[in-house]
Scaffold this motif. Structure first.
Motif, PDB file in Angstrom:
ATOM      1  N   PHE A 190       1.563 -34.368  22.342  1.00 36.31           N
ATOM      2  CA  PHE A 190       2.770 -34.111  23.779  1.00 36.31           C
ATOM      3  C   PHE A 190       2.332 -34.236  24.784  1.00 36.31           C
ATOM      4  CE2 PHE A 190       1.413 -29.798  23.338  1.00 36.31           C
ATOM      5  CZ  PHE A 190       1.998 -29.460  25.053  1.00 36.31           C
ATOM      6  N   ARG A 214       7.326 -44.039  22.409  1.00 41.13           N
ATOM      7  CA  ARG A 214       8.064 -43.492  20.949  1.00 41.13           C
ATOM      8  C   ARG A 214       8.135 -44.317  19.757  1.00 41.13           C
ATOM      9  NH1 ARG A 214       9.325 -37.928  17.983  1.00 41.13           N
ATOM     10  NH2 ARG A 214      11.400 -38.991  17.739  1.00 41.13           N
ATOM     11  N   GLU A 219       5.789 -40.187  16.438  1.00 39.02           N
ATOM     12  CA  GLU A 219       4.939 -38.366  16.725  1.00 39.02           C
ATOM     13  C   GLU A 219       5.106 -37.852  17.462  1.00 39.02           C
ATOM     14  OE1 GLU A 219       1.162 -40.015  17.835  1.00 39.02           O
ATOM     15  OE2 GLU A 219       2.882 -41.128  16.404  1.00 39.02           O
ATOM     16  N   ARG A 221       5.677 -36.354  20.924  1.00 39.40           N
ATOM     17  CA  ARG A 221       7.302 -35.455  21.792  1.00 39.40           C
ATOM     18  C   ARG A 221       6.800 -35.507  23.357  1.00 39.40           C
ATOM     19  NH1 ARG A 221       6.468 -29.938  20.425  1.00 39.40           N
ATOM     20  NH2 ARG A 221       4.210 -30.685  19.650  1.00 39.40           N
ATOM     21  N   LEU A 222       7.648 -35.107  24.451  1.00 38.92           N
ATOM     22  CA  LEU A 222       7.985 -34.810  25.460  1.00 38.92           C
ATOM     23  C   LEU A 222       8.255 -33.788  25.796  1.00 38.92           C
ATOM     24  CD1 LEU A 222       7.491 -35.579  28.884  1.00 38.92           C
ATOM     25  CD2 LEU A 222       9.688 -36.971  28.029  1.00 38.92           C
ATOM     26  N   VAL A 223       7.505 -32.716  26.541  1.00 40.81           N
ATOM     27  CA  VAL A 223       7.439 -31.194  26.651  1.00 40.81           C
ATOM     28  C   VAL A 223       8.091 -31.006  28.494  1.00 40.81           C
ATOM     29  CG1 VAL A 223       7.119 -28.686  27.006  1.00 40.81           C
ATOM     30  CG2 VAL A 223       6.253 -30.390  24.660  1.00 40.81           C
ATOM     31  N   PRO A 236      15.528 -37.955  20.993  1.00 41.05           N
ATOM     32  CA  PRO A 236      14.784 -37.995  19.998  1.00 41.05           C
ATOM     33  C   PRO A 236      13.687 -37.766  20.376  1.00 41.05           C
ATOM     34  CG  PRO A 236      15.832 -39.795  19.385  1.00 41.05           C
ATOM     35  CD  PRO A 236      16.437 -39.049  21.030  1.00 41.05           C
ATOM     36  N   GLY A 237      12.401 -36.473  20.026  1.00 37.10           N
ATOM     37  CA  GLY A 237      11.286 -36.020  20.310  1.00 37.10           C
ATOM     38  C   GLY A 237      11.211 -35.686  22.103  1.00 37.10           C
ATOM     39  N   VAL A 238      12.365 -34.934  22.621  1.00 38.89           N
ATOM     40  CA  VAL A 238      12.075 -34.050  23.841  1.00 38.89           C
ATOM     41  C   VAL A 238      13.019 -32.822  23.498  1.00 38.89           C
ATOM     42  CG1 VAL A 238      13.333 -34.007  26.079  1.00 38.89           C
ATOM     43  CG2 VAL A 238      13.020 -35.754  25.348  1.00 38.89           C
ATOM     44  N   GLU A 239      11.824 -32.094  24.339  1.00 38.35           N
ATOM     45  CA  GLU A 239      11.859 -30.496  24.307  1.00 38.35           C
ATOM     46  C   GLU A 239      12.080 -30.133  25.659  1.00 38.35           C
ATOM     47  OE1 GLU A 239       8.840 -28.844  22.126  1.00 38.35           O
ATOM     48  OE2 GLU A 239       8.514 -29.890  20.985  1.00 38.35           O
TER      49      GLU A 239
END
Length: 354
Positions: A190, A214, A219, A221-223, A236-239
């Motif tokens: 991430f 992406r 796989e 992710r971005l936090v 998608p993939g963003v927290e």
């Protein structure tokens, strides 16, 4: 010599890196114990002295909006008497949040964190620009010493405010190495971006860049952390975690595959150094102070171009081991003890002037 750190305009949790600076400086001065320094704080930030002798100034009423801050400053300037009594016997007063409240018959140091309101005025409301014109620009022009965090800010302040070069001192911020350090955690796939959702933090282009990344790295992710970031959840993939406790942020630094820092404007920019101190590779904007702070220990990119941001992240991931080594060496050069020592030098220089 008695020194006051006057921190009345502090609004806890709402001032980003300037609050970290002021609290860390207090903590370092308290640890050194070489000068007689007292922190003067508002009632909403009673703990801001961080170990220094502290005076709570109940007479100052804080505000969180630009208009409320301006009203608070105006009231304090119009009726400063009760507040001034608390500062009796002070020889040098330092305003780490720039705003000179209350005005005192003492030598004056202010910290000017940036001149963003002059460089990119479109990012500020009319009320905020008016507040900074009164509270920041006038304060810088009237101070005996103006402390700035980088040579970048010094250059912009000299140009925009016409300050005398001899009055402006560059003192880099430090890193809390007791907190920000590697602990052997394994890296996870991430990217981390810790930033409030202010316009200059450039979240929109980062999200565009992340969508590009992406395509080849599903796989990844971005936090996102920081006040307001929770509103960016969805792609998608963003927290988007919003404001998180310091311990959680440190853990994210230690596990992130890369810190990405696409800010359009920074007077200093602590997160890249905090990440480096944790052994985390950094990809950062090439704007404002960031090249000065990051040196050769980060991949720099053009922040206006999502493709350039994505390419910068790819390069940082490919050079992860090298950047981790360079980053640890770079971050080690930034300490709060050194910053405190240079502030003490500034205070002492004023005590010797006639």
């Amino acid at each position: 010599m008695r020194v006051a750190l006057s921190m009345l305009t502090l609004v806890p949790g709402a001032m980003g890196g300037s609050e970290t600076y002021a609290r860390s400086l207090c903590r370092a001065l308290a640890a050194r114990r070489l000068l007689d320094v007292t922190a003067f704080v508002p009632a909403i930030a009673r703990d801001a002295g961080e170990g220094l002798p502290t005076e709570v100034v109940d007479e100052y009423r804080s505000g969180t909006t630009a208009a409320a801050k301006l009203r608070g400053v105006a009231r304090a300037l119009a009726s400063p008497g009760a507040m001034r009594l608390r500062y009796r016997g002070i020889d040098v007063v330092h305003y780490p949040f720039t705003v000179p409240l209350p005005r005192l018959p003492a030598r004056v140091v202010i910290t000017l964190h940036d001149v963003q309101h002059l460089d990119v005025p479109g990012l500020f409301s009319r009320a905020e620009r008016a507040y900074r014109k009164v509270a920041y620009d006038r304060a810088a022009r009237g101070a005996d010493i103006v402390v700035v965090p980088t040579a970048f800010v010094r250059g912009r302040a000299l140009e925009k405010l016409g300050l005398e070069e001899s009055r402006v001192r560059v003192i880099h911020h430090g890193v809390d190495h007791a907190q920000f350090r590697p602990d052997g955690s394994e890296r996870e796939p991430f990217l981390l971006y810790p930033a409030r959702t202010w316009p200059h933090k450039n979240h929109r282009r980062l999200l565009e860049a992340f969508a590009l990344l992406r395509r080849d790295r599903p796989e990844l992710r971005l936090v996102l952390t920081g006040g307001g970031s929770e509103a960016l959840a969805g792609p998608p993939g963003v927290e988007a975690r919003g404001a998180v406790p310091q311990a959680e942020l440190v853990g994210l630094y230690r596990r992130a595959a890369c810190l990405v820092f696409p800010s359009l404007y920074e007077g200093f920019g602590a997160p890249p150094l905090e990440a480096m101190a944790c052994g985390t590779p950094v990809a950062a904007s090439n704007a404002a102070s960031l090249p000065e702070v990051c040196g050769d220990a980060a991949v720099l990119f053009e922040p206006d171009d999502p493709r350039a941001i994505a390419a910068g992240v790819e390069a940082a991931l490919a050079r992860a081991d090298e950047l981790a080594r360079r980053g640890l060496e770079r971050a080690a050069a930034f300490t709060w003890d050194a910053a405190a020592q240079r502030h003490e030098d500034a205070y002492r220089s004023l005590s010797t002037r006639s």
